[in-house]
Structure formats: C-alpha cells, structure tokens
Design an enzyme around this catalytic site. Structure first.
Site, PDB file in Angstrom:
ATOM      1  N   CYS A   2     -37.069 -43.254  45.511  1.00 39.68           N
ATOM      2  CA  CYS A   2     -35.796 -42.868  46.106  1.00 39.68           C
ATOM      3  C   CYS A   2     -34.813 -44.017  45.950  1.00 39.68           C
ATOM      4  O   CYS A   2     -35.144 -45.176  46.162  1.00 39.68           O
ATOM      5  CB  CYS A   2     -35.875 -42.501  47.580  1.00 39.68           C
ATOM      6  N   ARG A  27     -35.596 -44.316  40.133  1.00 36.66           N
ATOM      7  CA  ARG A  27     -36.381 -44.408  41.368  1.00 36.66           C
ATOM      8  C   ARG A  27     -36.778 -43.038  41.926  1.00 36.66           C
ATOM      9  O   ARG A  27     -37.528 -42.941  42.902  1.00 36.66           O
ATOM     10  CB  ARG A  27     -35.590 -45.138  42.443  1.00 36.66           C
ATOM     11  N   GLU A 484     -54.422 -49.394  29.190  1.00 37.00           N
ATOM     12  CA  GLU A 484     -52.958 -49.361  29.225  1.00 37.00           C
ATOM     13  C   GLU A 484     -52.379 -48.319  28.246  1.00 37.00           C
ATOM     14  O   GLU A 484     -51.458 -47.578  28.585  1.00 37.00           O
ATOM     15  CB  GLU A 484     -52.409 -50.768  28.927  1.00 37.00           C
ATOM     16  N   LYS A 488     -50.115 -45.032  29.139  1.00 39.45           N
ATOM     17  CA  LYS A 488     -48.805 -44.727  28.536  1.00 39.45           C
ATOM     18  C   LYS A 488     -48.785 -43.287  28.050  1.00 39.45           C
ATOM     19  O   LYS A 488     -47.847 -42.551  28.294  1.00 39.45           O
ATOM     20  CB  LYS A 488     -48.503 -45.657  27.344  1.00 39.45           C
ATOM     21  N   GLU A 491     -48.913 -40.645  30.997  1.00 38.46           N
ATOM     22  CA  GLU A 491     -47.800 -40.536  31.942  1.00 38.46           C
ATOM     23  C   GLU A 491     -46.540 -39.949  31.327  1.00 38.46           C
ATOM     24  O   GLU A 491     -45.756 -39.328  32.031  1.00 38.46           O
ATOM     25  CB  GLU A 491     -47.498 -41.870  32.633  1.00 38.46           C
TER      26      GLU A 491
HETATM   27  C1  F6R Z   1     -46.700 -47.362  34.337  1.00 40.77           C
HETATM   28  C2  F6R Z   1     -46.008 -48.124  35.370  1.00 40.77           C
HETATM   29  C3  F6R Z   1     -46.661 -48.302  36.684  1.00 40.77           C
HETATM   30  C4  F6R Z   1     -46.323 -49.673  37.286  1.00 40.77           C
HETATM   31  C5  F6R Z   1     -46.889 -49.770  38.709  1.00 40.77           C
HETATM   32  C6  F6R Z   1     -46.666 -51.140  39.301  1.00 40.77           C
HETATM   33  O1  F6R Z   1     -45.992 -47.343  33.147  1.00 40.77           O
HETATM   34  O2  F6R Z   1     -44.907 -48.590  35.171  1.00 40.77           O
HETATM   35  O3  F6R Z   1     -48.033 -48.106  36.594  1.00 40.77           O
HETATM   36  O4  F6R Z   1     -46.869 -50.662  36.476  1.00 40.77           O
HETATM   37  O5  F6R Z   1     -46.273 -48.813  39.501  1.00 40.77           O
HETATM   38  O6  F6R Z   1     -45.316 -51.457  39.364  1.00 40.77           O
HETATM   39  P1  F6R Z   1     -44.830 -52.942  39.507  1.00 40.77           P
HETATM   40  O7  F6R Z   1     -45.216 -53.680  38.292  1.00 40.77           O
HETATM   41  O8  F6R Z   1     -43.348 -52.836  39.675  1.00 40.77           O
HETATM   42  O9  F6R Z   1     -45.502 -53.510  40.721  1.00 40.77           O
END
Ligand code: F6R
Length: 607
Positions: A2, A27, A484, A488, A491
């Site tokens: 949000c 967001r 990873e 990718k 998602e």
């Molecule tokens: C996947 C992705 C999420 C973030 C996770 C942690 O592409 O972006 O899995 O890596 O939500 O977010 P941060 O790094 O902001 O703590």
C-alpha cells in the site's frame, strides 16, 4: 505494501496526489483513491478499482475535482477484496473524517465489537474501524480530532499502520501517525507533503523528515508538529534525498524490470568505485569491521530474493573470511529463533529496508543487544536506521516488483565485505582474491549477456511459454542461484517453477518430470559440474527438455547458454542474468504486466 500520499497547501493537490500514487504503484495496485478539499467547503472523494490510470480516468470523469489539501492511497488488499467500497480513503459514517492506511490492525474485530456495535459499516476493511472510532471519540465523547486520533492509536496494540487522517472541519490539516509502516514528511516551499517513499514526492521536494514508531504529526501548509507517544514535542532535522526524479523513470524501456536488468553492469562498477580503492583494497568502516571480527558467527537474515542473495553471501564469508555463517528466512527466524552462538553478528539484507518480517527480527536482535548491519538500497529506511551499521547498495531506485539489480548488488557488496574481513584477519584466501578485477569482469560479462536479449526471447518462447511448470537445478552456489531464477520465473510468468539441489531430484521430485518438462541446469562449479550433468541426463532420459547455463571454462559443445569465466565464487552474479531475462521474456510473451505481477507488491510492510 500500500502506498500513501498527502499534501497540504498546494493548488495542484490533485495532480500531486495522482502523480505521487503512480510512483508508489509498485507498493500495491488493486484499487486506489483520493480525497481533496479546497478549503471553501468543496471536497471530493474519488475511488476506483484497478490501477492509478483507472483512478485518473475516474477523476477526469468526475466534475471539477480540485483542492489544496488531500490524501491518496494505492492498495494491496489485506481485509476485503479489491473493490471501490474497500478502497481507501475510508470515510466515517457522517462523512466528516477521511483516512488512508498502510498496515494491518490486528484487533479491529474487538474494537468493532467493543465500541462500534451500532455503526453500519460500508467496507470489509480494518481501516474503516479506525476512522469510525475517531469519529466516535469526537462526536460522542467531545474530544478534539487530535485527542481522538491519539486515543484511537492507544487502542491498537501491536498493529502496524501508517495513517493519514483528514477532518472536513479542519481541512488544511493532515494528522499523521505510524507504527512499523514507513512514512516520511516532505518539506515544500509554502506547502508540505507526506508519503510512504520519498520517490513519490521527489518532484516536489528533496528534503524529508523521518518519523519514528509511535509518533503523531500534525502537518499544515506552514507547520509540522511532531509529538511522541507521551505528547511531548520532538525536534528533528530534515535529511536530503539525493536522487534525481528522472532516475525513477523507465525512459524508453517498456518495463522497469528490463531497465533494471540492464543497469546491473553499472551497479557493479558503482560498488567498485564506492567501496574499493584504486588498488582494490576495500573501504569499509573500521568500527564495522572490528564489530564483525569480534563475532564468532554471522547470521544473515532476509526474505525472498534477498534471502537468496544471502545464501551466496554466506559462501563468500566462509570462503574468504573464514567466518561461520548461517542464513535464515526472516519470517521464520522472527518467531523461532535458533540457539545462537556466544557472539553473534547479524546482517540484514533488504532492498527496501522496510520488510516487516526482517524488521521484526531486528527488533528482537536489538532487544538482545546484539550488533547488526543492514545492507540496503534505501538510505534512511527503517532497517537502516535501526541497525548498528548500514552499508548502501547504490543500485538506484528498484521499481519493478521482481528484484534484479538489488540481488546482484547485495552479492557484490557481500563479496567486498568478505574480502575486507578476510584481509583484516590475514586470511590468504582474501588476500589472493582481487575483488576489483572480478567485479570488472562480472560487469563486462553481464553486459555481454544483456546484449543477447534476442537469444533469451527466443529461448523463452520455445522452452517456457507454454509449459505449466519448470525446474532450475544446480549444486552449491548453483543451487542458490536456481532458487532465485525459479522465483523470478514463477513470480512474473506464473509458471510453477522450482529450484532444486540437483542431487535431491532422485529423492522424490523426479517423479514430476514428464515429456517436455523444462529442466534448466546451472553449471559453474568445477567440482560438481559432472554430477549436475549426470542429473540432467537422468531427467532427459525421462523426457525432460534440458537447457544448460554453463561457464565457458566448463562448457561442452551442446550447452545452451555459455557464461564468460569469472572466479568460481562470483559466478552467481552472471548465472542469474539468463534466469532474469528468461523470466522477463516469458512474462512479456504471455502478455502479462511484467512489473506488476498478480497478487504481489514490492516492499512487504506487513508480516
Ligand atoms: C522477489 C522480491 C522479493 C523481495 C522480498 C524482500 O523478486 O523482490 O522476494 O526480495 O520481499 O524484500 P526486501 O529485499 O526489500 O527486504
């Protein structure tokens, strides 16, 4: 999760709110709304299901929407489906109070039962309970708005919130409060703004005030009054955000994700410039190095992609600095803390610096008085402020929901830190490791890969476009990258993709292999290359369509994608790039919104 914006004292309030929301769309993007008031008795509430562009259309279709003060919200649904009724701002039954909220009110049902059993609710949101409560305390108990807001906040227990409240009878005032969810006040010239992320308002101001949990702020066009939980005034200096608003634009790229993949070679060079001398010696704060050196074990804590970067980092810390290192998923660690070593040191990896799961761990770590480091892309973010030390990723704003350049920046910075630690401890492995040269090679290698977009587009079309599922496999570092690259793919393209330790396949998962199931083997580690190749043979014998991503030192004539050779400890920085591009082109060719995949949002600020 949000995005919130607010502005007071500006004739362009409507466009400031809409533009700000557009920049916060990463967001949350299932519905959005604004409330504006012109100080002369006219006000407008416009909400719409869908994206900010849908809200813009609704604003244009509504006669004469204008104002000088207002609030806005772009939603990632927690309570109640995406709909106009559940979109924010939520409004009190008498139409006097308007509220936007980022977070989760854990005890909303109890509050509803205890205080509001006679109120007819128009939404399923936890947020509506809060705005009705403020109204109740003003109209039935005679409190002024600030006192009613304060009283309401005192009832919320451990809930998370960033709130922006407006009272129609005091229309140039924004009432602001936060707990666990990010909010900043931006200081304008004759007006002020509020936002979840400075990116939303960089075209209005570069000077921001951070807010701390539990504080309440009253914002007027020419005044910002911060008070703590006890109601005492708090003085705080502004900080300057040195990001050009244009950096957050996607320019001629169709999607931010592609731009961010392309930026990775430069991010490698930037990290080298910031953290390494010309002769390659690391420039890392000496206190930080001393603090880590006196630890007997490192605990890397992170979520999602950052967790995957931690898996690679752990191998770097162990091999270059000789420090035992564990990696943990934040949401697990937060409520199931393992038995710790005698002198632990915590490293939080977080692109946004706001991830609620990671912050929960940091709060526990601070309570136990353990030292910590946050490695983040966002200066002044919550985890950066609350950890003992911070190192910045300098990757520039990452806006696509799927993280790419933050992952590679996190790995590169961990390599530099591991080198610094190892050298400080006289470790031969670190002394022999020329991280500057390696990052230069990596940058060139990344460039060569991103220059081959047509190859990845074609491969995505032939191997991944029509498959319901796919597997990435590898061993050691290649396994870490498999996790990873599978994330990718799943998602953004909704292919059910899994990353597996290739040795584990025969222990169960191989049962899922059918004719034409894509299995992508990552092979960059000499000691396990032969084993992973055998595992690929085994799935091929059962009908799988195999694809290989291999360093040229280990390549064979039939390999699919050949990576330039770098030190084996750094190969993750290259082997991930084909996975990023394959995911991108699969999503693109399916006609999906690459940057805003379904059900997701960037910056996960609720647990
Ligand atoms: C996947 C992705 C999420 C973030 C996770 C942690 O592409 O972006 O899995 O890596 O939500 O977010 P941060 O790094 O902001 O703590």
């Amino acid at each position: 999760m949000c995005g919130i914006v607010g502005v007071t004292g500006n004739d362009s309030a409507v466009s400031i709110l809409l533009n700000g929301l557009q920049r916060l769309e990463y967001r949350g993007y299932d519905s959005a709304g604004i409330y504006v008031n012109d100080q002369n008795g006219e006000d407008y509430l416009v909400k719409e299901k869908g994206r900010i562009d849908d809200l813009r259309k609704e604003v244009s279709a509504t006669a004469n929407v204008h104002g000088t003060t207002g609030i806005g919200h772009t939603r990632w649904a927690t309570h109640g489906e995406p709909s106009v009724a559940n979109a924010h701002p939520q409004v009190s039954a008498d139409g006097r109070f308007y509220l936007v909220h980022n977070g989760v009110i854990e005890n909303f049902q109890d509050l509803k039962n205890d205080y509001l059993s006679d109120v007819e609710f128009t939404s399923q949101t936890d947020t509506e309970v809060i705005v009705q409560l403020v109204d109740r305390f003003v109209t039935k108990e005679g409190l002024d708005t600030l006192a009613a807001f304060r009283k309401t906040l005192s009832l919320l227990g451990h809930s998370s919130y960033g709130f922006l409240l407006m009272d129609k009878e005091d229309p140039d005032t924004l009432y602001v409060a936060k707990n666990k969810s990010p909010l900043l006040i931006g200081v304008g010239d004759g007006f002020n703004v509020v936002c979840s992320d400075s990116l939303a308002m960089l075209d209005q101001t570069k000077d921001f005030l951070e807010l701390h949990d539990g504080e309440i702020v009253v914002v007027k066009p020419d005044e910002i009054k911060i008070t703590n939980q006890a109601g005492e005034a708090v003085q705080r200096d502004t900080f300057h955000v040195d990001i050009d608003a244009a950096q957050a634009d996607k320019g001629t790229y169709p999607f931010y994700m592609l731009k961010e993949i392309d930026e990775q070679p430069n991010v490698m060079r930037k990290l080298s410039q910031v953290y390494l001398n010309d002769d390659g010696t690391p420039v890392i704060n000496a206190d930080l190095l001393d603090a880590i050196k006196s630890a007997d074990r490192l605990y890397i804590v992170a979520a999602g992609t950052s967790y995957h970067a931690g898996l690679v980092g752990a191998k770097l810390f162990e091999s270059l600095a000789g420090v035992p290192t564990e990696v943990h998923v934040s949401s697990e660690f937060a409520y199931n803390q393992p038995l710790l070593s005698k002198k632990p040191f915590f490293i939080f990896l977080t692109q946004s610096g706001e991830t609620a799961d990671s912050r929960e761990v940091l709060l526990n770590v601070n309570e136990q008085k353990f030292p910590s480091l946050t490695i983040t892309n966002v200066p002044n973010s919550t985890l950066s402020r609350e950890a003992t030390y911070t190192l910045l990723l300098h990757a520039g704003p990452e806006i696509a929901v799927a993280s790419t350049k933050a992952y590679t920046a996190q790995i590169a910075l961990q390599a530099i830190l591991a080198k610094a630690l190892g050298e400080a401890d006289d470790q031969a492995a670190a002394k022999d490791f020329d991280v500057k040269q390696q990052l230069a090679l990596v940058a060139n290698g990344m460039q060569a890969l991103v220059d081959e977009k047509a190859t990845f587009d074609k491969l995505a079309k032939s191997a991944l476009l029509h498959t319901p599922n796919a597997f990435y496999i590898g061993r050691g570092l290649d396994y870490a990258v498999s996790l990873e690259t599978a994330l990718k793919l799943k998602e953004i393209s909704y292919v059910q993709a899994e990353g597996f330790a290739s040795g584990e396949l025969k222990h169960g998962t191989i049962a899922l292999i059918e004719k034409d199931t894509p299995v992508i083997g990552i092979i960059t580690q000499q000691k396990t290359a032969g084993l992973t190749r055998s595992n690929l043979q085994e799935v091929a014998a059962r009908g799988a369509k195999t694809i290989t991503i291999v360093t040229d030192a280990l390549a064979k004539p039939d390999d699919t994608i050949v990576l330039p050779t770098v030190d084996e400890r750094m190969t993750a920085l290259l082997s991930v790039v084909p996975g990023q591009l394959l995911a991108y082109y699969t999503s693109l060719n399916k006609g999906l919104d690459v940057d805003k995949p379904r059900n997701l949002a960037k910056s996960v600020t609720v647990e």
